[in-house]
Motif scaffolding. Structure first.
Motif, PDB file in Angstrom:
ATOM      1  N   GLN A  17      -3.152 -16.559   9.674  1.00  0.00           N
ATOM      2  CA  GLN A  17      -4.050 -17.059  10.910  1.00  0.00           C
ATOM      3  C   GLN A  17      -5.505 -16.750  10.459  1.00  0.00           C
ATOM      4  O   GLN A  17      -6.614 -17.098  11.620  1.00  0.00           O
ATOM      5  N   ALA A  18      -5.684 -15.271   9.932  1.00  0.00           N
ATOM      6  CA  ALA A  18      -7.067 -15.300   9.135  1.00  0.00           C
ATOM      7  C   ALA A  18      -8.039 -15.591   8.591  1.00  0.00           C
ATOM      8  O   ALA A  18      -9.229 -16.951   8.986  1.00  0.00           O
ATOM      9  N   GLY A 205       1.542 -10.719   0.073  1.00  0.00           N
ATOM     10  CA  GLY A 205       1.329 -11.776   1.507  1.00  0.00           C
ATOM     11  C   GLY A 205       0.587 -13.089   1.571  1.00  0.00           C
ATOM     12  O   GLY A 205      -0.124 -13.108   2.597  1.00  0.00           O
ATOM     13  N   CYS A 206      -0.589 -12.393   0.165  1.00  0.00           N
ATOM     14  CA  CYS A 206      -2.108 -13.116   0.090  1.00  0.00           C
ATOM     15  C   CYS A 206      -1.344 -14.723  -0.247  1.00  0.00           C
ATOM     16  O   CYS A 206      -0.809 -15.001  -1.124  1.00  0.00           O
ATOM     17  N   GLY A 246      -6.543 -10.815   6.804  1.00  0.00           N
ATOM     18  CA  GLY A 246      -5.972 -10.319   7.375  1.00  0.00           C
ATOM     19  C   GLY A 246      -4.877  -9.677   6.744  1.00  0.00           C
ATOM     20  O   GLY A 246      -4.116  -9.011   7.257  1.00  0.00           O
ATOM     21  N   TYR A 247      -5.229  -9.376   6.140  1.00  0.00           N
ATOM     22  CA  TYR A 247      -4.313  -8.594   4.833  1.00  0.00           C
ATOM     23  C   TYR A 247      -4.023  -7.310   5.380  1.00  0.00           C
ATOM     24  O   TYR A 247      -3.054  -6.385   5.613  1.00  0.00           O
ATOM     25  N   ASN A 250      -4.743  -4.155  10.952  1.00  0.00           N
ATOM     26  CA  ASN A 250      -3.497  -3.097  11.217  1.00  0.00           C
ATOM     27  C   ASN A 250      -2.894  -3.449  10.041  1.00  0.00           C
ATOM     28  O   ASN A 250      -0.948  -2.546  10.253  1.00  0.00           O
ATOM     29  N   ASP A 251      -2.407  -2.821   8.949  1.00  0.00           N
ATOM     30  CA  ASP A 251      -1.623  -1.700   8.116  1.00  0.00           C
ATOM     31  C   ASP A 251      -1.386  -2.954   7.641  1.00  0.00           C
ATOM     32  O   ASP A 251      -0.133  -3.012   7.768  1.00  0.00           O
ATOM     33  N   HIS A 252      -1.055  -4.302   7.801  1.00  0.00           N
ATOM     34  CA  HIS A 252      -0.239  -5.562   7.160  1.00  0.00           C
ATOM     35  C   HIS A 252       0.091  -5.441   6.088  1.00  0.00           C
ATOM     36  O   HIS A 252       1.343  -5.321   5.645  1.00  0.00           O
TER      37      HIS A 252
END
Length: 358
Positions: A17-18, A205-206, A246-247, A250-252
């Motif tokens: 999304q980012a 996650g990236c 994005g990573y 919110n502490d994703h």
């Protein structure tokens, strides 16, 4: 059910999304955009320290360029003999160090100890024929899935200081280690004496986003040019920075690592309860290394479970892999489903029951 690695899955939704948001419109190239400026400031907040940050696309680039900034062509970098920098990067660190060498030392669980490093350094000849040691590199998490404790990092740092070495951390699974230790990024790095960090995000996650984080300003001198010469100053650098926004949001990144570590523990506990199965090393992050019978190994593979065989080089002295056994590695990612872990355990339990009945 793919447990080959944590870099085989795509990116997580917040990262994508980012990335899509950053894709719209035109922005200055080569890191001159606001997103890159924001993410560099964010690194300083995360590490509670003024830092120099260089965004790159691969962990190999991060490691090779980081080490090239702290080891001259006539120097030596000490690491574990199974460390990624010496065993999995096709000589890239030595290439970018322009002839400097890596010296691999043994250690249980792919870990170095302060005593072993100190003994090695003190035993080196001091004559000009010997390349002088200039840096120490450790992997956090190690190639055997183990995590250096804060006291272990501090002890290695003391050895570095005593011998005038810079201290590098390969943090390909950086946040998985943070979750295990329950500490802050600052506490695991510069507060324990780390001078330069290869910060990994791709495994957690990236899409392709890594960073070189420098805690000592003097070590950053020339890294802009080294990155440019290595093709790592990308024209659309904002798309690397956006992934990291994005990573971190919110502490994703912590959520992803907690998920992976939790499911690795679930898998590890389940496998180790089966007769004839034992762990080569404790499960301390998101990798599991069971020693199991070759028949169970075959049953898992026939059941659709994918994973890699592993080396026994760093086993404890009391441990060995028998002729009818296999040492394997299963890696849990942020995208692994709990149902898949439970299915692996079902296949393993069923095979173990059949073998016991035969």
């Amino acid at each position: 059910m793919n447990f080959l690695s944590d870099n085989i899955v795509g990116a997580s939704a917040p990262v994508l999304q980012a990335l899509m948001q950053a894709n719209d419109g035109a922005m200055p190239a080569y890191g001159g955009d606001d997103i890159t400026k924001r993410i560099k400031a964010r690194f300083a907040e995360i590490f509670e320290h003024e830092v120099s940050v260089y965004l790159v696309t691969t962990g190999t680039a991060a490691n090779a360029l980081a080490l090239s900034s702290i080891v001259p062509p006539w120097g030596l970098c000490v690491c574990h003999k199974e460390a990624h920098v010496i065993d999995d990067e096709c000589g890239a660190p030595e290439f970018f160090m322009h002839g400097a060498k890596l010296a691999g030392l043994p250690g249980v669980g792919s870990k170095l100890t302060a005593a072993s490093v100190s003994a090695y350094l003190e035993g080196l000849p001091k004559a000009v024929k010997q390349m002088p040691p200039k840096a120490l590199s450790i992997s956090q998490v190690t190639e055997s899935g183990m995590v250096y404790g804060l006291d272990e990092i501090a002890a290695l740092s003391a050895v570095c200081k005593a011998h005038g070495l810079s201290f590098h951390m390969d943090g390909a699974r950086f946040v998985n280690a943070l979750v295990t230790l329950g500490c802050t990024p600052a506490e695991m790095t510069w507060k324990q004496g780390i001078d330069i960090l290869s910060f990994g995000a791709t495994k957690n996650g990236c899409l392709m986003a890594e960073a070189i984080v420098v805690f000592k300003p003097a070590l950053a001198e020339g890294l802009d040019y080294r990155c440019k010469r290595a093709g790592q100053v990308t024209s659309k650098g904002r798309l690397i920075a956006a992934q990291l926004e994005g990573y971190f949001a919110n502490d994703h990144w912590y959520d992803n690592a907690r998920h992976a570590n939790r499911l690795a523990t679930l898998l590890s506990d389940g496998l180790s309860q089966l007769p004839g199965v034992r762990l080569a090393w404790p499960t301390e992050a998101n990798e599991v290394f069971p020693i199991l019978s070759k028949s169970l190994d075959q049953a898992l593979r026939e059941g659709g479970v994918q994973y890699h065989p592993w080396t026994d080089v760093s086993l404890p002295a009391h441990e060995s892999v028998g002729a009818d056994e296999a040492l394997v590695r299963l890696v849990v990612s942020f995208a692994t489903r709990e149902d898949d872990v439970r299915r692996v355990l079902e296949i393993a339990r069923s095979a173990a029951s059949r073998q016991a009945a035969e």
